[in-house]
Design a protein around this motif. Sequence first.
Motif, short mmCIF file in Angstrom:
data_model
loop_
_atom_site.label_atom_id
_atom_site.label_comp_id
_atom_site.label_asym_id
_atom_site.label_seq_id
_atom_site.Cartn_x
_atom_site.Cartn_y
_atom_site.Cartn_z
N GLU A 176 0.85 -1.19 0.00
CA GLU A 176 0.00 0.00 0.00
C GLU A 176 0.88 1.23 0.00
OE1 GLU A 176 -3.12 -0.19 -0.46
OE2 GLU A 176 -3.38 -2.34 -0.13
N SER A 177 0.59 2.17 -0.87
CA SER A 177 1.41 3.36 -1.06
C SER A 177 1.08 4.44 -0.04
CB SER A 177 1.18 3.88 -2.48
OG SER A 177 1.52 5.22 -2.61
N LEU A 178 2.12 5.03 0.55
CA LEU A 178 1.89 6.18 1.43
C LEU A 178 1.26 7.33 0.67
CD1 LEU A 178 5.18 6.13 3.54
CD2 LEU A 178 2.86 5.70 4.39
N THR A 179 1.61 7.46 -0.62
CA THR A 179 1.01 8.51 -1.43
C THR A 179 -0.49 8.30 -1.58
OG1 THR A 179 3.06 8.86 -2.66
CG2 THR A 179 1.03 9.61 -3.70
N ALA A 180 -0.90 7.05 -1.83
CA ALA A 180 -2.33 6.76 -1.95
C ALA A 180 -3.05 7.02 -0.64
CB ALA A 180 -2.54 5.32 -2.41
N LEU A 181 -2.41 6.65 0.47
CA LEU A 181 -3.02 6.90 1.78
C LEU A 181 -3.15 8.40 2.03
CD1 LEU A 181 -1.13 4.13 3.77
CD2 LEU A 181 -3.59 4.18 3.32
N ALA A 182 -2.17 9.17 1.57
CA ALA A 182 -2.25 10.63 1.72
C ALA A 182 -3.41 11.20 0.92
CB ALA A 182 -0.93 11.27 1.28
N LYS A 183 -3.64 10.64 -0.27
CA LYS A 183 -4.76 11.13 -1.08
C LYS A 183 -6.11 10.83 -0.43
CE LYS A 183 -2.35 11.11 -5.51
NZ LYS A 183 -2.27 10.52 -6.87
N ALA A 184 -6.12 9.84 0.45
CA ALA A 184 -7.33 9.53 1.22
C ALA A 184 -7.41 10.34 2.51
CB ALA A 184 -7.37 8.04 1.53
N GLY A 185 -6.42 11.20 2.73
CA GLY A 185 -6.43 12.03 3.93
C GLY A 185 -5.89 11.35 5.16
N ARG A 186 -5.25 10.20 4.98
CA ARG A 186 -4.79 9.43 6.15
C ARG A 186 -3.31 9.67 6.46
NH1 ARG A 186 -6.87 3.46 5.17
NH2 ARG A 186 -5.53 3.14 7.00
N VAL A 187 -2.59 10.33 5.59
CA VAL A 187 -1.20 10.75 5.82
C VAL A 187 -1.12 12.23 5.47
CG1 VAL A 187 1.22 10.44 5.20
CG2 VAL A 187 -0.31 8.45 5.27
N ARG A 188 -0.47 13.03 6.32
CA ARG A 188 -0.31 14.46 6.05
C ARG A 188 1.16 14.78 5.84
NH1 ARG A 188 -1.24 17.82 10.01
NH2 ARG A 188 -1.27 16.25 11.68
N GLU A 189 1.45 15.43 4.73
CA GLU A 189 2.81 15.86 4.45
C GLU A 189 3.05 17.22 5.09
OE1 GLU A 189 5.61 15.66 0.56
OE2 GLU A 189 3.92 17.07 0.38
N LEU A 190 4.06 17.29 5.97
CA LEU A 190 4.36 18.52 6.69
C LEU A 190 5.57 19.25 6.12
CD1 LEU A 190 3.86 17.15 10.32
CD2 LEU A 190 2.18 18.24 8.82
N ARG A 191 6.42 18.51 5.39
CA ARG A 191 7.54 19.13 4.68
C ARG A 191 7.50 18.70 3.23
NH1 ARG A 191 13.00 17.78 3.70
NH2 ARG A 191 12.96 15.95 5.08
N PRO A 192 7.37 19.61 2.29
CA PRO A 192 7.21 19.24 0.88
C PRO A 192 8.32 18.31 0.39
CG PRO A 192 6.80 21.59 1.18
CD PRO A 192 7.33 21.08 2.49
N GLY A 193 7.91 17.31 -0.36
CA GLY A 193 8.85 16.36 -0.96
C GLY A 193 9.05 15.10 -0.17
N THR A 194 8.73 15.11 1.11
CA THR A 194 9.01 13.94 1.95
C THR A 194 8.01 12.81 1.71
OG1 THR A 194 7.80 15.02 3.75
CG2 THR A 194 10.21 15.20 3.75
N LEU A 195 6.81 13.13 1.28
CA LEU A 195 5.84 12.08 1.01
C LEU A 195 6.32 11.19 -0.14
CD1 LEU A 195 3.09 10.69 1.42
CD2 LEU A 195 2.11 12.40 -0.14
N ALA A 196 6.74 11.81 -1.23
CA ALA A 196 7.23 11.03 -2.37
C ALA A 196 8.47 10.24 -2.00
CB ALA A 196 7.52 11.95 -3.55
N GLU A 197 9.35 10.83 -1.22
CA GLU A 197 10.58 10.16 -0.79
C GLU A 197 10.26 8.91 0.03
OE1 GLU A 197 14.34 10.97 2.27
OE2 GLU A 197 13.01 12.62 1.70
#
Length: 410
Positions: free
Chosen positions: A372-393
Amino acid sequence: MTTELRVLRPSEWNQWFECLELAFGGVAEPPEERELVEELTEHERSIGIWDGSDVVATSGAFSFRVAVPGGALVPAAGVTMVSVASTHRRRGLLTSMMRRQLDDVRALGEPLAVLTASEPVIYGRFGYGAATRQMSLTIDSDRVRLTVPDGTDAVRLRHAKPDEATAACEGVYDQLVAGRPGTPAHGPGWERKSMIDPVSTREGGSAQQCVLAEVDGEVVGYVTYRIKPTWDMSGPKGTVRVGDLAALDPAAYAALWRFVLGIDLTSTVEARNRPVDDAVLHLVSDVRRCGIQIRDSLHVRLVELGAALEARAYQAPVDVVFEVEDAFCPWNAGRWRLTADAKGAATCRRTEDPADLALSVRELGSAYLGGESLTALAKAGRVRELRPGTLAEASRAFASDVAPWLPQGF
């Protein structure tokens, strides 16, 4: 209500298991399966809740080692046989068992707990995240053909009695475990689980059959299956129901699939539990006639977050600080810095540094095996990126080349 939660005594197993059966509808397990379950039960890891002399709730765990990305086999509690009597629902019994069980898992030093859920909605509140999926296939073998790789015709197939083929099949399974995240290594007795063949579970099909694939006299693959004969006015319309199918190389894999799709007097092949990236999807002539369905399978709970994240390898270098929410196991809550080098080796330590990503332990469980992708989970609102670029990393690092899969329930 006065109840007692305690460890199961061996002499109480029948009463304890009958509580489980009743909670799942009251249909007794076949004697062969019941006997094996009793043999595999780890009494010291099994708990129950008693109301007077009555067992009203059950829960157990198996001591597993589960493959994770990178090929390591990580100690994990295989949570199983969880039930609460219908007379005692909504009284906190399940919560009290989950509390006791996760405390015990932590005390044993196991970084993970895993389970398969009868109802997925139940376990999220205890920090479990759906981490693997399974694919079901219903293939129209009258119309679907296979394109097979070179060497397929050199593979020898032969029938074998399932009980006599167990050791050979287990040898293939053992060689495949580390290469597929989510797969548990088998301990003593587990090799028998897929070979049990009660008449009551055949659903009108034949006794279980087994075919081995051999190259130069060595077993390199196997398939177990049943055939359900069916006829109509136009002729035979039987169904092949595939149990396990595994092989060590592409030619043997293709040979086994070609065999099950070509069995006389049948027109349908059913396979109810396959990985979502199964190579057969690239062998078939028409994937639309394969009746694909996908559902959740293994749920993962990080019990010791730092140890769990250090136990797996990572696809890319990463340096990220997680802000983790974990109300049920508060020792995991807070900020953790995960660092992995180009070889995938990782460290995960507590930190006071600013957080890059915010999420709950449930999301980390879902992403842990790489399915399961952290990016997909973020798109569902379940992961929040607080520093740009770290989600993709982080999402790249957590990925797996191979889809995680649980080949057999527990």
